[in-house]
Motif scaffolding. Structure first.
Motif, short mmCIF file in Angstrom:
data_model
loop_
_atom_site.label_atom_id
_atom_site.label_comp_id
_atom_site.label_asym_id
_atom_site.label_seq_id
_atom_site.Cartn_x
_atom_site.Cartn_y
_atom_site.Cartn_z
N CYS A 114 0.18 -1.00 -0.21
CA CYS A 114 -0.48 -0.25 0.09
C CYS A 114 0.66 1.29 -0.12
N VAL A 115 0.89 1.88 -1.75
CA VAL A 115 1.51 3.67 -1.29
C VAL A 115 0.92 4.30 -0.36
N ILE A 116 1.33 5.27 0.14
CA ILE A 116 0.99 6.60 1.46
C ILE A 116 1.67 7.68 0.37
N ALA A 117 0.55 8.32 -0.15
CA ALA A 117 0.94 9.68 -1.31
C ALA A 117 1.33 9.95 -0.32
N THR A 118 2.28 10.51 -0.22
CA THR A 118 2.81 11.62 0.61
C THR A 118 3.83 12.23 0.64
N LYS A 119 4.61 14.09 0.66
CA LYS A 119 5.74 14.13 0.65
C LYS A 119 6.02 14.97 2.06
N HIS A 120 5.21 14.97 3.01
CA HIS A 120 4.90 15.31 4.34
C HIS A 120 5.13 14.67 5.87
N GLN A 121 5.22 13.66 5.89
CA GLN A 121 5.41 12.41 6.61
C GLN A 121 4.52 11.56 7.04
N LYS A 122 3.21 11.56 6.95
CA LYS A 122 2.16 11.38 6.89
C LYS A 122 1.72 9.55 7.26
N GLU A 123 2.94 9.25 6.40
CA GLU A 123 3.15 7.41 7.38
C GLU A 123 3.04 7.81 8.30
N THR A 124 3.91 8.61 8.99
CA THR A 124 4.73 8.14 10.81
C THR A 124 2.49 8.26 10.89
N ALA A 132 1.11 18.77 7.25
CA ALA A 132 0.47 17.86 8.14
C ALA A 132 2.07 17.16 9.67
N HIS A 133 3.05 17.66 8.41
CA HIS A 133 4.75 16.78 9.27
C HIS A 133 4.93 18.55 10.23
N LEU A 134 4.28 19.14 10.30
CA LEU A 134 4.42 20.79 11.06
C LEU A 134 3.78 20.81 11.59
N ASN A 135 2.42 20.24 11.83
CA ASN A 135 0.82 20.90 12.19
C ASN A 135 0.76 19.80 13.53
N PRO A 136 0.99 19.35 15.04
CA PRO A 136 0.16 17.79 15.40
C PRO A 136 -1.14 18.33 15.29
N LYS A 137 -2.05 19.19 15.47
CA LYS A 137 -2.90 19.71 15.41
C LYS A 137 -3.80 18.51 14.04
N ARG A 138 -3.30 18.89 13.41
CA ARG A 138 -3.67 18.20 11.96
C ARG A 138 -3.64 16.38 12.22
N GLN A 139 -2.06 16.24 12.51
CA GLN A 139 -1.83 14.76 12.33
C GLN A 139 -3.07 14.32 13.65
#
Length: 281
Positions: free
Chosen positions: A10-20, A192-199
């Protein structure tokens, strides 16, 4: 867990570390093996800061992101997310995060989309008159755990500094812009990688996606029987007048188009009169 997904890539299409955030939930509940190609550049489809406008509707962008992921990997399944921020559509003076997630599994003709509207966001922007205004803004939005963007104005994309997370960079970038333009515009960096609330919102929505994927259609048994809309009209507890609050959820199968309505709330049959336009106009 379903045999349809077990051990599938399963590929997660992101460049902002949403896979974490997403990968642990997806792997634990679907049994997939998540991958994130380093070559994916989702910014080509639009940026929050506006220098690259979003091209197309939310669904079109989600499908384009999924295709970017599939093209850059050997995965069978693709997942992409897209968020937008602005005033709440129904609550005055309230900011909101509209977040979407899509799963595509083309081998079984499956496309599942879930969304949420969250008020748990620090999304904000302001034209600054002084550095003390910036310090007050930082305190409100929980800097430095949540990053900032500085630029001369909302409609100026040159001399823009993103991902600011420390006071030294904050002051230096503020001074650079102010010395050149005499004004500074600040906004929250909603990547996403810079906003914990959005995470946190993305994590909750990923769980919602898993539940939708594992829900089978009662008519054809295809996976992805999901909530696709709401019917508003929950009656007021005082006068019985229909409010704008959800009454029923519309569930639909993406394969056979079977549809049914279910109560939106589990243990709630009336709405607080404060949300009634008749009792509280």
């Amino acid at each position: 867990m379903s045999i349809l997904f077990d051990q599938k890539r399963c590929v997660i299409a992101t460049k902002h570390q949403k896979e974490t955030i997403m990968a642990p939930i997806l792997e634990a509940n679907l049994g997939v093996q998540c991958v994130v190609p380093t070559t994916i550049d989702t910014d080509q489809l639009g940026t929050f800061s506006g220098e690259k406008p979003r091209n197309g509707t939310i669904l079109e962008v989600l499908r384009a992101k999924c295709q970017l992921g599939l093209d850059a990997s050997s995965a069978e399944i693709a997942i992409a997310s897209e968020g937008s921020f602005g005033p709440h559509p129904r609550i005055p003076f309230m900011a909101a995060n509209q977040e979407y997630l899509m799963l595509q599994y083309k081998a079984i003709n499956l496309e599942v989309v879930v969304q949420t509207l969250s008020t748990d966001t620090n999304f904000a922007a302001e034209s600054l008159k002084s550095f003390s205004d910036l310090e007050a803004f930082c305190e409100r939005i929980h800097f430095p755990s949540h990053a900032l963007i500085l630029r001369p104005a909302n409609d100026i994309y040159t001399d823009m500094y993103k991902g600011i997370q420390d006071e030294k960079s904050l002051w230096a970038n503020y001074k650079t812009i102010h010395d050149k333009y005499g004004k500074v515009y600040v906004e929250t960096d909603m990547r996403a990688h810079l906003n914990p609330k959005r995470q946190a919102v993305i994590g909750q929505l990923t769980q919602q996606l898993v539940e939708a994927v594992l829900s089978s259609c009662p008519h054809c048994a295809h996976p992805g029987f999901q909530k696709t809309g709401v019917i508003r009209g929950l009656p007021c507890a005082w006068c019985g007048f229909p409010t704008e609050s959800p009454l029923e959820a519309v569930w639909q199968c993406m394969a056979c188009d079977y549809q049914e309505n279910k109560p939106f709330h589990v243990n709630k049959t009336t709405e607080d009169p404060m949300y009634c336009s008749h009792c509280n106009p």
